[in-house]
Write an enzyme that holds these catalytic residues in place. Structure first.
Site, PDB file in Angstrom:
ATOM      1  CG  HIS A   1      47.716  -7.674  14.474  1.00  0.00           C
ATOM      2  ND1 HIS A   1      46.965  -7.795  15.752  1.00  0.00           N
ATOM      3  CD2 HIS A   1      48.858  -7.440  14.063  1.00  0.00           C
ATOM      4  CE1 HIS A   1      47.955  -6.470  16.423  1.00  0.00           C
ATOM      5  NE2 HIS A   1      49.243  -6.115  15.281  1.00  0.00           N
TER       6      HIS A   1
ATOM      7  N   GLY B   1       9.140  -1.667   2.447  1.00  0.00           N
ATOM      8  CA  GLY B   1       8.583  -1.399   4.131  1.00  0.00           C
ATOM      9  C   GLY B   1       8.622  -0.290   4.695  1.00  0.00           C
TER      10      GLY B   1
ATOM     11  N   GLY C   1       0.966  -1.170  -0.621  1.00  0.00           N
ATOM     12  CA  GLY C   1       0.004  -0.475   0.224  1.00  0.00           C
ATOM     13  C   GLY C   1       0.790   1.670   0.218  1.00  0.00           C
TER      14      GLY C   1
ATOM     15  CB  ALA D   1      11.531   6.614  20.436  1.00  0.00           C
ATOM     16  CB  VAL D   2       6.802   4.302  24.023  1.00  0.00           C
ATOM     17  CG1 VAL D   2       7.342   5.440  24.328  1.00  0.00           C
ATOM     18  CG2 VAL D   2       5.378   4.604  23.265  1.00  0.00           C
ATOM     19  N   GLY D   3       8.024   1.570  21.306  1.00  0.00           N
ATOM     20  CA  GLY D   3       7.234   0.717  20.725  1.00  0.00           C
ATOM     21  C   GLY D   3       6.893   0.504  19.736  1.00  0.00           C
TER      22      GLY D   3
ATOM     23  CE  LYS E   1      20.508   2.036  12.436  1.00  0.00           C
ATOM     24  NZ  LYS E   1      18.783   1.025  12.752  1.00  0.00           N
TER      25      LYS E   1
ATOM     26  CG  ASP F   1       8.428  -5.646  13.177  1.00  0.00           C
ATOM     27  OD1 ASP F   1       9.541  -6.632  12.530  1.00  0.00           O
ATOM     28  OD2 ASP F   1       8.707  -4.546  12.278  1.00  0.00           O
TER      29      ASP F   1
HETATM   30  P1  FAD Z   1       7.400  -3.806   7.813  1.00  0.00           P
HETATM   31  O1  FAD Z   1       8.433  -2.980   7.167  1.00  0.00           O
HETATM   32  O2  FAD Z   1       6.690  -2.856   7.981  1.00  0.00           O
HETATM   33  O3  FAD Z   1       6.936  -3.676   6.512  1.00  0.00           O
HETATM   34  C1  FAD Z   1       5.312  -4.051   6.191  1.00  0.00           C
HETATM   35  C2  FAD Z   1       4.736  -2.861   4.739  1.00  0.00           C
HETATM   36  O4  FAD Z   1       3.528  -4.129   4.673  1.00  0.00           O
HETATM   37  C3  FAD Z   1       4.409  -1.834   5.247  1.00  0.00           C
HETATM   38  O5  FAD Z   1       5.316  -1.434   3.371  1.00  0.00           O
HETATM   39  C4  FAD Z   1       2.980  -1.638   5.147  1.00  0.00           C
HETATM   40  O6  FAD Z   1       2.972  -0.739   4.338  1.00  0.00           O
HETATM   41  C5  FAD Z   1       2.532  -2.503   4.404  1.00  0.00           C
HETATM   42  N1  FAD Z   1       1.467  -3.259   4.555  1.00  0.00           N
HETATM   43  C6  FAD Z   1       0.715  -3.358   5.595  1.00  0.00           C
HETATM   44  N2  FAD Z   1      -0.487  -3.695   5.673  1.00  0.00           N
HETATM   45  C7  FAD Z   1      -1.133  -3.774   4.681  1.00  0.00           C
HETATM   46  C8  FAD Z   1      -1.947  -3.604   3.532  1.00  0.00           C
HETATM   47  N3  FAD Z   1      -3.374  -3.570   4.365  1.00  0.00           N
HETATM   48  N4  FAD Z   1      -2.439  -3.672   2.472  1.00  0.00           N
HETATM   49  C9  FAD Z   1      -0.676  -3.381   1.666  1.00  0.00           C
HETATM   50  N5  FAD Z   1       0.148  -3.164   2.234  1.00  0.00           N
HETATM   51  C10 FAD Z   1       0.241  -3.097   3.733  1.00  0.00           C
HETATM   52  N6  FAD Z   1      15.658  -3.342  12.259  1.00  0.00           N
HETATM   53  C11 FAD Z   1      16.572  -4.434  12.157  1.00  0.00           C
HETATM   54  O7  FAD Z   1      16.869  -5.118  11.982  1.00  0.00           O
HETATM   55  N7  FAD Z   1      17.491  -3.177  12.350  1.00  0.00           N
HETATM   56  C12 FAD Z   1      18.047  -1.793  13.227  1.00  0.00           C
HETATM   57  O8  FAD Z   1      18.625  -1.364  12.714  1.00  0.00           O
HETATM   58  C13 FAD Z   1      16.468  -1.336  12.603  1.00  0.00           C
HETATM   59  N8  FAD Z   1      15.997   0.149  12.500  1.00  0.00           N
HETATM   60  C14 FAD Z   1      14.606   0.756  12.654  1.00  0.00           C
HETATM   61  C15 FAD Z   1      14.869   1.735  13.080  1.00  0.00           C
HETATM   62  C16 FAD Z   1      13.560   2.493  12.879  1.00  0.00           C
HETATM   63  C17 FAD Z   1      13.123   3.960  13.255  1.00  0.00           C
HETATM   64  C18 FAD Z   1      12.608   1.697  12.992  1.00  0.00           C
HETATM   65  C19 FAD Z   1      11.262   2.090  12.798  1.00  0.00           C
HETATM   66  C20 FAD Z   1      12.471   0.038  12.769  1.00  0.00           C
HETATM   67  C21 FAD Z   1      13.628  -0.334  12.849  1.00  0.00           C
HETATM   68  N9  FAD Z   1      13.721  -1.767  12.681  1.00  0.00           N
HETATM   69  C22 FAD Z   1      15.154  -2.158  12.230  1.00  0.00           C
HETATM   70  C23 FAD Z   1      12.872  -2.534  12.761  1.00  0.00           C
HETATM   71  C24 FAD Z   1      13.107  -3.285  11.487  1.00  0.00           C
HETATM   72  O9  FAD Z   1      12.584  -2.047  10.140  1.00  0.00           O
HETATM   73  C25 FAD Z   1      11.440  -3.788  11.817  1.00  0.00           C
HETATM   74  O10 FAD Z   1      11.489  -4.590  11.963  1.00  0.00           O
HETATM   75  C26 FAD Z   1      11.192  -4.438   9.667  1.00  0.00           C
HETATM   76  O11 FAD Z   1      10.647  -3.641   9.242  1.00  0.00           O
HETATM   77  C27 FAD Z   1       9.219  -5.340  10.356  1.00  0.00           C
HETATM   78  O12 FAD Z   1       9.008  -6.179   8.831  1.00  0.00           O
HETATM   79  P2  FAD Z   1       8.090  -6.615   8.299  1.00  0.00           P
HETATM   80  O13 FAD Z   1       8.307  -6.910   7.202  1.00  0.00           O
HETATM   81  O14 FAD Z   1       7.239  -7.102   9.089  1.00  0.00           O
HETATM   82  O15 FAD Z   1       7.283  -5.194   8.524  1.00  0.00           O
HETATM   83  P1  NAD Z   2      11.748  -0.302  22.695  1.00  0.00           P
HETATM   84  O1  NAD Z   2      10.787  -1.790  23.072  1.00  0.00           O
HETATM   85  O2  NAD Z   2      12.801  -0.255  21.787  1.00  0.00           O
HETATM   86  O3  NAD Z   2      11.870   0.805  23.006  1.00  0.00           O
HETATM   87  C1  NAD Z   2      10.892   1.927  23.950  1.00  0.00           C
HETATM   88  C2  NAD Z   2      11.446   2.417  25.325  1.00  0.00           C
HETATM   89  O4  NAD Z   2      10.346   3.059  25.918  1.00  0.00           O
HETATM   90  C3  NAD Z   2      11.338   1.324  26.669  1.00  0.00           C
HETATM   91  O5  NAD Z   2      12.404   1.615  27.541  1.00  0.00           O
HETATM   92  C4  NAD Z   2       9.921   1.723  27.612  1.00  0.00           C
HETATM   93  O6  NAD Z   2      10.224   0.987  28.547  1.00  0.00           O
HETATM   94  C5  NAD Z   2       9.896   3.292  27.484  1.00  0.00           C
HETATM   95  N1  NAD Z   2       8.857   3.202  27.595  1.00  0.00           N
HETATM   96  C6  NAD Z   2       7.525   3.201  27.638  1.00  0.00           C
HETATM   97  N2  NAD Z   2       6.388   3.569  27.762  1.00  0.00           N
HETATM   98  C7  NAD Z   2       7.313   4.926  28.621  1.00  0.00           C
HETATM   99  C8  NAD Z   2       6.759   6.402  28.844  1.00  0.00           C
HETATM  100  N3  NAD Z   2       5.120   6.443  28.442  1.00  0.00           N
HETATM  101  N4  NAD Z   2       7.605   7.127  29.410  1.00  0.00           N
HETATM  102  C9  NAD Z   2       9.294   6.598  29.145  1.00  0.00           C
HETATM  103  N5  NAD Z   2       8.912   5.733  28.442  1.00  0.00           N
HETATM  104  C10 NAD Z   2       8.511   4.524  28.036  1.00  0.00           C
HETATM  105  O7  NAD Z   2      10.956   0.476  21.017  1.00  0.00           O
HETATM  106  P2  NAD Z   2      12.088   1.449  20.454  1.00  0.00           P
HETATM  107  O8  NAD Z   2      12.639   2.760  20.441  1.00  0.00           O
HETATM  108  O9  NAD Z   2      10.510   2.499  19.486  1.00  0.00           O
HETATM  109  O10 NAD Z   2      11.826   0.635  19.289  1.00  0.00           O
HETATM  110  C11 NAD Z   2      10.427   0.112  18.240  1.00  0.00           C
HETATM  111  C12 NAD Z   2      10.936  -1.304  17.954  1.00  0.00           C
HETATM  112  O11 NAD Z   2      11.426  -1.221  16.830  1.00  0.00           O
HETATM  113  C13 NAD Z   2      12.171  -2.146  18.439  1.00  0.00           C
HETATM  114  O12 NAD Z   2      11.971  -3.451  19.550  1.00  0.00           O
HETATM  115  C14 NAD Z   2      13.010  -2.837  17.056  1.00  0.00           C
HETATM  116  O13 NAD Z   2      12.357  -4.047  17.865  1.00  0.00           O
HETATM  117  C15 NAD Z   2      12.952  -2.491  16.597  1.00  0.00           C
HETATM  118  N6  NAD Z   2      14.301  -1.790  16.121  1.00  0.00           N
HETATM  119  C16 NAD Z   2      15.579  -1.935  15.865  1.00  0.00           C
HETATM  120  C17 NAD Z   2      16.353  -1.692  15.863  1.00  0.00           C
HETATM  121  C18 NAD Z   2      17.510  -1.895  15.919  1.00  0.00           C
HETATM  122  O14 NAD Z   2      17.842  -3.320  15.490  1.00  0.00           O
HETATM  123  N7  NAD Z   2      19.061  -1.416  15.566  1.00  0.00           N
HETATM  124  C19 NAD Z   2      15.974  -0.303  15.486  1.00  0.00           C
HETATM  125  C20 NAD Z   2      15.246   0.756  16.076  1.00  0.00           C
HETATM  126  C21 NAD Z   2      13.774  -0.111  15.738  1.00  0.00           C
END
Ligand code: FAD
Ligand code: NAD
Length: 464
Positions: free
Chosen positions: A443, A41, A36, A269-271, A52, A311
Site C-alpha cells: 500500500h 527487427g 537484411g 494503420a490497418v494491420g 513507446k 509474426d
Molecule cells: P520482426 O521484428 O518483424 O523481425 C523480422 C526481421 O527479419 C526484420 O528485421 C527483417 O529485416 C528481417 N528479414 C525479413 N526477411 C529477411 C530476409 N529475407 N533476409 C534477412 N532478413 C530478413 N508488439 C508488442 O508486443 N508490444 C508493443 O508495444 C508493440 N508495439 C508495436 C508498435 C509498432 C509501431 C509496430 C509496427 C509493431 C509493434 N509491435 C508490438 C509488434 C512487434 O513489433 C512484432 O510483433 C515483433 O517485432 C515481431 O517479431 P518477429 O521477430 O516475428 O519479426
Molecule cells: P490492428 O489490427 O490493431 O488495427 C487495424 C484497424 O484498422 C482495425 O481496427 C480495422 O478494423 C481497421 N481498418 C482496416 N481497414 C480499414 C479501412 N480501409 N478503413 C478504416 N479502418 C480500417 O493493426 P495495426 O494497428 O496496424 O497494428 C498491427 C499489429 O501490430 C497489431 O495487430 C499488433 O499485433 C501489433 N502492434 C502491437 C502493439 C502493442 O502490443 N501495444 C502496438 C502496435 C502494434
C-alpha cells in the site's frame, strides 16, 4: 562464394529470431543469424520501443502544457515548446543502445551474425547477399524462419508522400498540423493519441463500429472518453477509399455518406502482413494458414527441420510471443522436449489510459461453455490512483464459478501495463481467487486494485 556450415540458421533478427539465436548459442548449438535490415527487427527499430519512446515524450509535453495552464498540483511553468528533432534524436539513442546490446548479447552467446538479405535455396541451404556485395552460401541442419511482418497498404493509396506507415510516423521531421489516422487499432490509437499531445489536429477513421475492435466495449469505453476529451475526431463505421492532395482523404460510410478530410499527413494503420514472399520461401511449398506459415505446437512447419516463429506465424503479432516461441525452438534443437502452449499471452495497448488483456473475458468464457463469475474494482476507489492524478478505469477478473480458478484479468487505466506480469503469473500458476485475495499487496499501489477485484469476486471487497 563463401561457404558456411551450421546447425541452426535463423533468418530475421527481430525479437523472435535474435532470442532464438541467443538461447541456442547459450546451449552451445552452432548458430548463424541473418539480418537484411537492422538487428532488433521491427520491435526495436520501428515498432515497440520507438513508439513507446514517442508516446512517453508526447505525455511529458502534454503534462508540461497542462502545468502551464491551471495545474491543480500548484506547478507553474512558462509556455513550453517542443523541439521535435531533439525528441527523435533521443528516441534514436534508445534504439541504438538496445540494438547495440542485442549484437553484444549475440557475440557473447557465440552466435555468428551475417548482415544481408537471405534467399532460401532449399530447406537446408540459404544464400545471403551481404552488404559489401559478397555472396555467402550457408548450409544448416535446422532452418528457422523469423522474417516478421510489414505494414499493410490500402491499394488505392499506397505509402509515399503524405501517406505514411508507422515507420515514418516514428521519425517525424515536423509535427503535422492535420493528421488523419486510418484504423483505430493498436498503432492508430497509440500514435494518434501521441500526435494529438504533440499538437496535431487528429481525425481517426475506423471501418468497424467501435475503436479497438479486438477488445470489449466495457474496456474500451475509458479510451473512447479520453479520445473525445483530447479533441480527437472519430469516424467509426467509415472506410477510407483514397487520397488526393487537393481534397484529402476520401471517406465512405455504410450508405451513400461520402466526404473528404483535409490532411497534411495520413497515417495508414490497418494491420500488418507476414513477410513470406520475395526470398524464395515459396519454393519450399510449406503448408500455410491463410497468409501465415502454419506451425504446430513445437513451432515446426510442414517440412521437417524447417521452423517458424513470430509474426510470420500469425496472431497475436506481439514481440513477447515471438520471443517465447524463439526459446521453445532453440531448446528443442538443443535436444529438449518443448512445446509452445502458454495458458495466456498478455496484450497491452499503450493508449492513455492503457489497456491490458490476459486470458478469458466474461464473453469468451461464456462462449467456451465455462460457468464463470467476474468482478471489477474501480481505480476511483484506489488511493495510489488518486495521488497519480488518474482515477479512470478498473481491474476486472474472470474465474470459474465452481473452484474459483482464475481464467482472465483485464485492466484499463494509467500505467496498467505494469500489472500484466502479475496477471500472467497468476494464470500460468493456476491461482484461484483466494490466492490473490490472501496475498498481501503493498500500500499504496495500483496493484491493490488487483487484490480488491479478487475480493469482490468472492463477495467481500473492502474498499468499495
Ligand atoms: P520482426 O521484428 O518483424 O523481425 C523480422 C526481421 O527479419 C526484420 O528485421 C527483417 O529485416 C528481417 N528479414 C525479413 N526477411 C529477411 C530476409 N529475407 N533476409 C534477412 N532478413 C530478413 N508488439 C508488442 O508486443 N508490444 C508493443 O508495444 C508493440 N508495439 C508495436 C508498435 C509498432 C509501431 C509496430 C509496427 C509493431 C509493434 N509491435 C508490438 C509488434 C512487434 O513489433 C512484432 O510483433 C515483433 O517485432 C515481431 O517479431 P518477429 O521477430 O516475428 O519479426
Ligand atoms: P490492428 O489490427 O490493431 O488495427 C487495424 C484497424 O484498422 C482495425 O481496427 C480495422 O478494423 C481497421 N481498418 C482496416 N481497414 C480499414 C479501412 N480501409 N478503413 C478504416 N479502418 C480500417 O493493426 P495495426 O494497428 O496496424 O497494428 C498491427 C499489429 O501490430 C497489431 O495487430 C499488433 O499485433 C501489433 N502492434 C502491437 C502493439 C502493442 O502490443 N501495444 C502496438 C502496435 C502494434
Amino acid at each position: 562464394m563463401k561457404e558456411l556450415n551450421t546447425k541452426l540458421l535463423v533468418i530475421g533478427a527481430g525479437p523472435g529470431g535474435y532470442v532464438a539465436a541467443i538461447r541456442a548459442g547459450q546451449l552451445k548449438v552452432p548458430t548463424v543469424l541473418v539480418e537484411g535490415a537492422q538487428v532488433g527487427g521491427t520491435c526495436l527499430n520501428i515498432g515497440c520501443i520507438p513508439s513507446k519512446a514517442l508516446i512517453h515524450a508526447a505525455r511529458a509535453f502534454e503534462q508540461a502544457v497542462q502545468q502551464a495552464g491551471k495545474s491543480p498540483i500548484g506547478i507553474r511553468v512558462q509556455k513550453p515548446t517542443l523541439d521535435i528533432a531533439q525528441t527523435v534524436h533521443w528516441k534514436d539513442g534508445i534504439v541504438k543502445k538496445l540494438t547495440g546490446g542485442v549484437s553484444a548479447l549475440c557475440r557473447k552467446a557465440g552466435v555468428e551474425v551475417v548482415q544481408g538479405w537471405a534467399r532460401v535455396d532449399d530447406g537446408k541451404t540459404v544464400t545471403v547477399q551481404t552488404k559489401d556485395g559478397e555472396s555467402v552460401r550457408i548450409r544448416c541442419e535446422h532452418l528457422l524462419i523469423a522474417t516478421g511482418s510489414e505494414p499493410t497498404e490500402i491499394p488505392t493509396m499506397p505509402f509515399g508522400g503524405a501517406v505514411i506507415s508507422s515507420t515514418e510516423a516514428l521519425s517525424p521531421t515536423e509535427v503535422p498540423k492535420r493528421l488523419v489516422v486510418v484504423g483505430a487499432g493498436y498503432i492508430g490509437l497509440e500514435l494518434g493519441m501521441a500526435y494529438r499531445k504533440l499538437g496535431s489536429e487528429v481525425t481517426v477513421v475506423e471501418m468497424a463500429p467501435q475503436i479497438l475492435p479486438r477488445y470489449d466495449a466495457e474496456l474500451t469505453k475509458p479510451v473512447l472518453d479520453a479520445l473525445k476529451h483530447q479533441g480527437i475526431t472519430l469516424h467509426l463505421g467509415y472506410s477510407v477509399e483514397g487520397y488526393d492532395k487537393a481534397r484529402g482523404v476520401h471517406v465512405r460510410g455504410g450508405g451513400a455518406d461520402e466526404f473528404a478530410l483535409p490532411a497534411d499527413r495520413v497515417l495508414v494503420a490497418v494491420g500488418r502482413k507476414p513477410h513470406v514472399q520475395g526470398f524464395g520461401l515459396e519454393g519450399l511449398q510449406l503448408s500455410m494458414d491463410g497468409r501465415h506459415i502454419a506451425v504446430d505446437a513445437r513451432c515446426s512447419t510442414s517440412m521437417n527441420g524447417v521452423w517458424a516463429i513470430g509474426d510470420v506465424t500469425g496472431e497475436p503479432m506481439l514481440a513477447h510471443r515471438a520471443m517465447a516461441q524463439g526459446v521453445v525452438v532453440a531448446e528443442q534443437i538443443a535436444g529438449e522436449k518443448r512445446r509452445f502452449e502458454p495458458m495466456a499471452i498478455p496484450a497491452v495497448c499503450f493508449t492513455d489510459p492503457e489497456i491490458v488483456v490476459v486470458g478469458h473475458t466474461p464473453e469468451s468464457a461464456k462462449e467456451a461453455g465455462i460457468d464463470a463469475i467476474h468482478a471489477q474494482f474501480p481505480f476511483a476507489a484506489n488511493g495510489r490512483a488518486m495521488t497519480l492524478e488518474s482515477t479512470v478505469g478498473f481491474v476486472r477478473v474472470v474465474a470459474r464459478r465452481d473452484n474459483h480458478l482464475i481464467l482472465g484479468w483485464h485492466a484499463v487505466g494509467a500505467d496498467v501495463s505494469e500489472l500484466s506480469a502479475a496477471f500472467g503469473q497468476s494464470i500460468e500458476m493456476g491461482a484461484r481467487l483466494e490466492d490473490v485475495a490472501d496475498t498481501i499487496h503493498a500500500h499504496p499501489t495500483l496493484g491493490e486494485a488487483v487484490q480488491e477485484a479478487a475480493l469482490r469476486a468472492l463477495g467481500h471487497a473492502l474498499h468499495v
